[in-house]
Design a protein around this motif. Structure first.
Motif, PDB file in Angstrom:
ATOM      1  N   ASP A  12      48.032 -12.234 -24.299  1.00  0.00           N
ATOM      2  CA  ASP A  12      48.135 -12.612 -25.904  1.00  0.00           C
ATOM      3  C   ASP A  12      47.144 -13.947 -26.096  1.00  0.00           C
ATOM      4  O   ASP A  12      46.978 -14.069 -27.249  1.00  0.00           O
ATOM      5  CB  ASP A  12      49.804 -12.997 -26.018  1.00  0.00           C
ATOM      6  CG  ASP A  12      50.554 -13.750 -25.080  1.00  0.00           C
ATOM      7  OD1 ASP A  12      49.771 -13.991 -23.670  1.00  0.00           O
ATOM      8  OD2 ASP A  12      51.604 -14.868 -25.646  1.00  0.00           O
ATOM      9  N   ILE A  46      48.982   1.234 -20.372  1.00  0.00           N
ATOM     10  CA  ILE A  46      50.372   0.325 -21.275  1.00  0.00           C
ATOM     11  C   ILE A  46      49.777  -0.620 -22.146  1.00  0.00           C
ATOM     12  O   ILE A  46      49.792  -0.076 -23.170  1.00  0.00           O
ATOM     13  CB  ILE A  46      50.987  -0.153 -20.289  1.00  0.00           C
ATOM     14  CG1 ILE A  46      51.813   0.375 -19.606  1.00  0.00           C
ATOM     15  CG2 ILE A  46      52.476  -1.379 -21.249  1.00  0.00           C
ATOM     16  CD1 ILE A  46      52.900   0.343 -18.078  1.00  0.00           C
ATOM     17  N   GLY A  47      48.407  -1.246 -22.188  1.00  0.00           N
ATOM     18  CA  GLY A  47      48.064  -2.248 -22.674  1.00  0.00           C
ATOM     19  C   GLY A  47      47.191  -1.299 -23.791  1.00  0.00           C
ATOM     20  O   GLY A  47      47.642  -1.866 -24.793  1.00  0.00           O
ATOM     21  N   TYR A  48      46.614  -0.570 -23.445  1.00  0.00           N
ATOM     22  CA  TYR A  48      45.977   0.164 -24.948  1.00  0.00           C
ATOM     23  C   TYR A  48      46.744   0.896 -25.043  1.00  0.00           C
ATOM     24  O   TYR A  48      46.643   0.776 -26.826  1.00  0.00           O
ATOM     25  CB  TYR A  48      44.673   0.389 -24.018  1.00  0.00           C
ATOM     26  CG  TYR A  48      44.810   2.705 -24.167  1.00  0.00           C
ATOM     27  CD1 TYR A  48      44.203   3.685 -25.280  1.00  0.00           C
ATOM     28  CD2 TYR A  48      45.467   2.962 -23.017  1.00  0.00           C
ATOM     29  CE1 TYR A  48      44.054   4.029 -24.939  1.00  0.00           C
ATOM     30  CE2 TYR A  48      45.191   4.818 -22.603  1.00  0.00           C
ATOM     31  CZ  TYR A  48      44.721   5.543 -24.212  1.00  0.00           C
ATOM     32  OH  TYR A  48      44.351   6.765 -24.113  1.00  0.00           O
ATOM     33  N   LYS A  49      47.584   1.678 -24.983  1.00  0.00           N
ATOM     34  CA  LYS A  49      48.526   2.239 -25.849  1.00  0.00           C
ATOM     35  C   LYS A  49      49.506   0.966 -26.400  1.00  0.00           C
ATOM     36  O   LYS A  49      49.352   1.590 -27.919  1.00  0.00           O
ATOM     37  CB  LYS A  49      49.519   3.219 -25.163  1.00  0.00           C
ATOM     38  CG  LYS A  49      49.032   4.203 -24.402  1.00  0.00           C
ATOM     39  CD  LYS A  49      48.959   5.242 -25.485  1.00  0.00           C
ATOM     40  CE  LYS A  49      48.389   6.948 -24.587  1.00  0.00           C
ATOM     41  NZ  LYS A  49      48.126   7.083 -25.310  1.00  0.00           N
ATOM     42  N   LEU A  50      50.173   0.299 -26.375  1.00  0.00           N
ATOM     43  CA  LEU A  50      50.447  -0.961 -27.025  1.00  0.00           C
ATOM     44  C   LEU A  50      49.916  -1.180 -28.602  1.00  0.00           C
ATOM     45  O   LEU A  50      49.912  -1.217 -29.178  1.00  0.00           O
ATOM     46  CB  LEU A  50      51.280  -2.425 -26.177  1.00  0.00           C
ATOM     47  CG  LEU A  50      52.193  -1.844 -25.220  1.00  0.00           C
ATOM     48  CD1 LEU A  50      52.696  -3.362 -24.784  1.00  0.00           C
ATOM     49  CD2 LEU A  50      53.548  -1.944 -26.262  1.00  0.00           C
ATOM     50  N   LEU A  51      48.512  -1.525 -28.096  1.00  0.00           N
ATOM     51  CA  LEU A  51      47.757  -2.607 -28.971  1.00  0.00           C
ATOM     52  C   LEU A  51      47.025  -0.539 -29.878  1.00  0.00           C
ATOM     53  O   LEU A  51      46.967  -1.521 -31.276  1.00  0.00           O
ATOM     54  CB  LEU A  51      45.910  -2.625 -28.406  1.00  0.00           C
ATOM     55  CG  LEU A  51      46.150  -3.746 -27.513  1.00  0.00           C
ATOM     56  CD1 LEU A  51      45.055  -3.868 -26.307  1.00  0.00           C
ATOM     57  CD2 LEU A  51      46.581  -5.002 -28.642  1.00  0.00           C
ATOM     58  N   GLN A  52      47.203   0.231 -29.434  1.00  0.00           N
ATOM     59  CA  GLN A  52      46.336   1.598 -29.869  1.00  0.00           C
ATOM     60  C   GLN A  52      48.567   1.936 -31.597  1.00  0.00           C
ATOM     61  O   GLN A  52      47.588   1.786 -32.156  1.00  0.00           O
ATOM     62  CB  GLN A  52      46.575   2.629 -29.876  1.00  0.00           C
ATOM     63  CG  GLN A  52      46.249   3.829 -30.512  1.00  0.00           C
ATOM     64  CD  GLN A  52      45.730   5.012 -29.782  1.00  0.00           C
ATOM     65  OE1 GLN A  52      46.450   5.382 -28.317  1.00  0.00           O
ATOM     66  NE2 GLN A  52      45.207   5.989 -30.308  1.00  0.00           N
ATOM     67  N   ARG A  53      49.747   1.594 -30.519  1.00  0.00           N
ATOM     68  CA  ARG A  53      49.582   1.941 -31.548  1.00  0.00           C
ATOM     69  C   ARG A  53      51.398   1.250 -32.168  1.00  0.00           C
ATOM     70  O   ARG A  53      51.740   0.942 -33.726  1.00  0.00           O
ATOM     71  CB  ARG A  53      51.111   2.620 -30.405  1.00  0.00           C
ATOM     72  CG  ARG A  53      50.947   3.958 -29.849  1.00  0.00           C
ATOM     73  CD  ARG A  53      50.760   5.181 -30.665  1.00  0.00           C
ATOM     74  NE  ARG A  53      50.089   6.584 -29.799  1.00  0.00           N
ATOM     75  CZ  ARG A  53      49.823   7.522 -30.251  1.00  0.00           C
ATOM     76  NH1 ARG A  53      49.447   7.546 -31.337  1.00  0.00           N
ATOM     77  NH2 ARG A  53      48.706   8.483 -29.708  1.00  0.00           N
ATOM     78  N   LEU A  54      51.069  -0.332 -32.041  1.00  0.00           N
ATOM     79  CA  LEU A  54      52.224  -0.931 -32.104  1.00  0.00           C
ATOM     80  C   LEU A  54      50.604  -2.587 -33.239  1.00  0.00           C
ATOM     81  O   LEU A  54      51.450  -2.390 -34.025  1.00  0.00           O
ATOM     82  CB  LEU A  54      52.842  -2.454 -31.332  1.00  0.00           C
ATOM     83  CG  LEU A  54      53.783  -0.891 -30.830  1.00  0.00           C
ATOM     84  CD1 LEU A  54      54.414  -1.865 -29.595  1.00  0.00           C
ATOM     85  CD2 LEU A  54      54.644  -1.080 -31.972  1.00  0.00           C
TER      86      LEU A  54
END
Length: 97
Positions: A12, A46-54
């Motif tokens: 963050d 986990i990090g890139y999926k969160l950045l991509q989706r959310l």
């Protein structure tokens, strides 16, 4: 390297400009990071999926490093733009060989 690189920091802090400038004012970054390096495959996924989706970030990859040859992975459900982006990375890798 002709672009700013900084060391370890929480995600963050790296991504939220106010946090970066207020609590990490000694950072080399002039603006939020656009590349993140994770300590292992699971954390990176986990990090890139969160950045991509959310977060609406455009994710290109995954790419595996440390192999004798470049490896580019298409995932189930990838769209045409994902294939084009990864193909572009593969072309650059091939030109460097």
């Amino acid at each position: 390297v002709d672009f700013p690189v900084d060391g370890e920091m929480q995600a963050d802090t790296a991504l939220v400009e106010e946090m970066l400038t207020d609590s990490y004012d000694f950072a080399e970054l002039d603006e939020p990071a656009n590349v993140l390096v994770f300590p292992n495959l699971e954390a990176g996924n986990i990090g890139y999926k969160l950045l991509q989706r959310l977060g609406g970030a455009e994710a290109i990859g995954p790419m595996l490093v440390g192999m004798d040859k470049p490896v580019h992975v298409l995932q189930r459900g990838d769209e045409v733009k994902d294939i084009v982006n990864l193909a572009g990375v593969a072309v650059v890798d091939a030109q460097e060989e």
